[in-house]
Design an enzyme around this catalytic site. Structure first.
Site, PDB file in Angstrom:
ATOM      1  CD  GLU A   4      42.004  27.288  34.999  1.00  0.00           C
ATOM      2  OE1 GLU A   4      40.777  27.359  34.767  1.00  0.00           O
ATOM      3  OE2 GLU A   4      42.868  27.319  34.122  1.00  0.00           O
ATOM      4  CD  GLU A  23      40.081  23.957  31.266  1.00  0.00           C
ATOM      5  OE1 GLU A  23      39.530  24.463  30.281  1.00  0.00           O
ATOM      6  OE2 GLU A  23      39.616  24.019  32.412  1.00  0.00           O
TER       7      GLU A  23
HETATM    8  C1  BG6 Z   1      39.241  27.203  32.231  1.00  0.00           C
HETATM    9  C2  BG6 Z   1      40.323  27.931  31.506  1.00  0.00           C
HETATM   10  O1  BG6 Z   1      38.493  26.541  31.273  1.00  0.00           O
HETATM   11  O2  BG6 Z   1      38.234  27.907  32.867  1.00  0.00           O
HETATM   12  C3  BG6 Z   1      40.419  29.401  31.815  1.00  0.00           C
HETATM   13  O3  BG6 Z   1      41.580  27.303  31.671  1.00  0.00           O
HETATM   14  C4  BG6 Z   1      39.023  29.979  31.971  1.00  0.00           C
HETATM   15  O4  BG6 Z   1      41.173  30.026  30.801  1.00  0.00           O
HETATM   16  C5  BG6 Z   1      38.358  29.290  33.155  1.00  0.00           C
HETATM   17  O5  BG6 Z   1      38.973  31.349  32.110  1.00  0.00           O
HETATM   18  C6  BG6 Z   1      36.980  29.822  33.500  1.00  0.00           C
HETATM   19  O6  BG6 Z   1      36.167  29.842  32.362  1.00  0.00           O
HETATM   20  P1  BG6 Z   1      35.402  31.148  31.903  1.00  0.00           P
HETATM   21  O7  BG6 Z   1      34.820  30.772  30.610  1.00  0.00           O
HETATM   22  O8  BG6 Z   1      34.391  31.400  32.961  1.00  0.00           O
HETATM   23  O9  BG6 Z   1      36.417  32.222  31.796  1.00  0.00           O
END
Ligand code: BG6
Length: 492
Positions: free
Chosen positions: A383, A202
């Site tokens: 993700e 990211e």
């Molecule tokens: C992404 C990141 O932004 O989203 C992760 O690469 C992160 O590290 C994921 O955990 C989800 O975001 P959050 O804030 O709900 O954990």
């Protein structure tokens, strides 16, 4: 009915500081996230907003980072506070169990990040820390045992704290040299066992101390740090290709979708400008050159980029092989709204998660098409997932139908992009296959997993792992592969 090929990679993704723990074990050095205590995080990760007049403003004066980091001072760990990354969900001691559970679901890929300060505790040692390398070798052994491909994130929003404190992290070109030494070590040691690599996570959405090691998070600091990260990524790609023939490199972007709020031309134009806030990063890394609009973007932000002769050639020689991204939600923008790369205004047509993230499966299909149209390189969804509050029933089960709904709808959209629109996609790794610490809030109760981890926001719990209802559902999806997502009445 539609189904995916057997080669499609199905898996999960984690980041070391959100999962591993063991922060003082195996000779690990302090990492930039080690100073973040639970409850201190105020979500200012992307603290610069694009203003309606095209200029930029800083939304928060402080940055995502330690509890206190006065100008010129040291970050501090308060003895009476809880620091989620120190223990996280103890993947460091549970990796065998976690990998066995994921394999039991049929995963054939696992994305994890390496903790840089486990390998080079201060980032500057002449030789790597053998215990750190050994830990990841054992993780790879387990993956091999079950026939799972590793997908390694070299830099997931963190770096050795010493590099941040001594050199202001990615502000310094010295950090590039340290990163390349670290990469060389990883490629030498794990190169024969890993085909897919991500140079940065990211990179379009992170700034400040924890993610980039910089004391300041203003635009001048941020875009210059990003330039150094671009150079580091390009050189890592070149080095990787030389040392590991056949290896494939990507980097990862936060690409949640953006829509114009109306068809008014000013709203549509602004949508384009806002999307370019992220394309800026992917364009440089995937095409190997700064895009034409970069000059305007930097001018509006008042940024002077510190480049050196030879930088352009480095960027050109190290373009990525595939483009990967995270996709969680979408937002809207109009000519007057403020925007940062992970969020704009709400969309009245979409429901939201308990954390207010709009749920938009079609946006994933749209995003996949957009990325492929732009770069014509394979994509990898690394993700996606739903952060939700789970309830453990009296019989110990977790009936997470809301998570099944979210995953089903997004996986269907993904399959439509692949099989109808023709987007080549290497795989899908859902975020947090087992529950882990939230990046933005430091909480445990924001759970993404299909595997429950018994731990609360204060770090209390047995750490026992339990498959949720969604685990068994996902197992069927992967076994089919993808066909079980559809019924006769869907028509395909
Ligand atoms: C992404 C990141 O932004 O989203 C992760 O690469 C992160 O590290 C994921 O955990 C989800 O975001 P959050 O804030 O709900 O954990």
């Amino acid at each position: 009915m539609m189904k995916l090929s057997k080669e499609f990679l199905w898996g999960g993704a984690i980041a070391d500081f959100q999962a591993e723990g063991g922060y003082q074990e195996g000779g690990r050095g302090l990492s930039t996230h080690d100073f973040e205590s639970a409850g201190s995080v105020d979500h200012p990760r992307c603290n610069t907003v694009l203003m309606p007049d095209g200029s930029c403003a800083t939304a928060k004066s402080h940055f995502f980072g330690p509890d206190s980091l006065p100008e010129g001072g040291q970050p501090f760990v308060f003895p009476d506070r809880y620091y989620p990354s120190h223990k996280a969900v103890d993947f460091y001691h549970h990796y065998k169990e976690d990998i066995a559970l994921m394999a039991g679901m049929g995963y054939n890929v696992f994305r994890f990040s390496i903790c840089w300060s486990r390998i080079y505790p201060t980032g500057e040692e002449a030789t790597p820390n053998e215990a750190g390398l050994r830990f990841y070798e054992q993780v790879l052994d387990e993956l091999e045992k079950y026939g799972m491909e590793p997908l390694i994130t070299i830099h997931h929003d963190e770096l050795p704290a010493a590099l941040a404190l001594r050199y202001d992290g990615w502000s310094s070109r010295h950090t590039i040299d340290c990163y390349l030494r670290y990469c060389r070590t990883l490629f030498e040691r794990f190169g024969k066992r890993c085909r897919y690599w991500l140079t940065f996570n990211e990179i379009n959405a992170v700034r400040g101390f924890a993610a980039c090691g910089t004391r300041k998070a203003d635009d001048q600091t941020h875009y210059n740090a990003a330039h150094n990260m671009f150079l580091a990524s390009a050189q890592a790609v070149q080095l990787g290709h030389e040392m590991m023939p056949g290896s494939q490199f990507g980097a990862m972007y936060a690409l949640s979708e953006i829509y114009p709020a109306t068809c008014k031309q000013e709203d549509v134009f602004r949508r384009m400008q806002c999307r370019r806030e992220s394309w800026y990063f992917a364009d440089v890394m995937a095409r190997g050159a700064y895009p034409a609009y970069a000059a305007d973007l930097l001018r509006r932000r008042g940024v002077t980029l510190h480049t050196e002769p030879g930088d352009d050639a480095i960027l050109k020689a190290g373009a990525l092989d595939f483009v990967s991204f995270s996709y969680y939600r979408s937002c809207t923008v109009n000519a007057h709204s403020k925007f940062n790369v992970v969020g704009g205004d709400a969309n009245p047509y979409l429901p939201s998660t308990p954390w207010g993230w709009p749920i938009d499966p079609l946006g994933l299909r749209y995003c996949m098409n957009e990325v492929y149209d732009r770069y014509q390189k394979p994509i990898f969804i690394v993700e996606n997932g739903l952060g939700a509050i789970d309830k453990v029933e009296a019989d110990g089960t977790i009936q997470d139908d809301y998570r099944i709904d979210y995953l089903r709808d997004h996986l269907r959209a993904m399959m439509e992009a692949i099989l109808i629109d023709g987007v080549p996609c290497l795989g899908y790794t859902m975020w947090g296959p087992f529950d882990l610490v939230s990046l933005s809030t430091g909480e445990m109760k924001k759970r993404y997993g299909v595997i429950y981890v018994d731990m609360d926001d204060a770090g209390n719990g047995t750490l026992a792992r339990h498959p949720k209802k969604s685990y068994y559902w996902m197992k069927e999806v992967i076994a089919s592969p993808g066909e079980s997502l559809w019924t006769e009445k869907d028509g395909h």
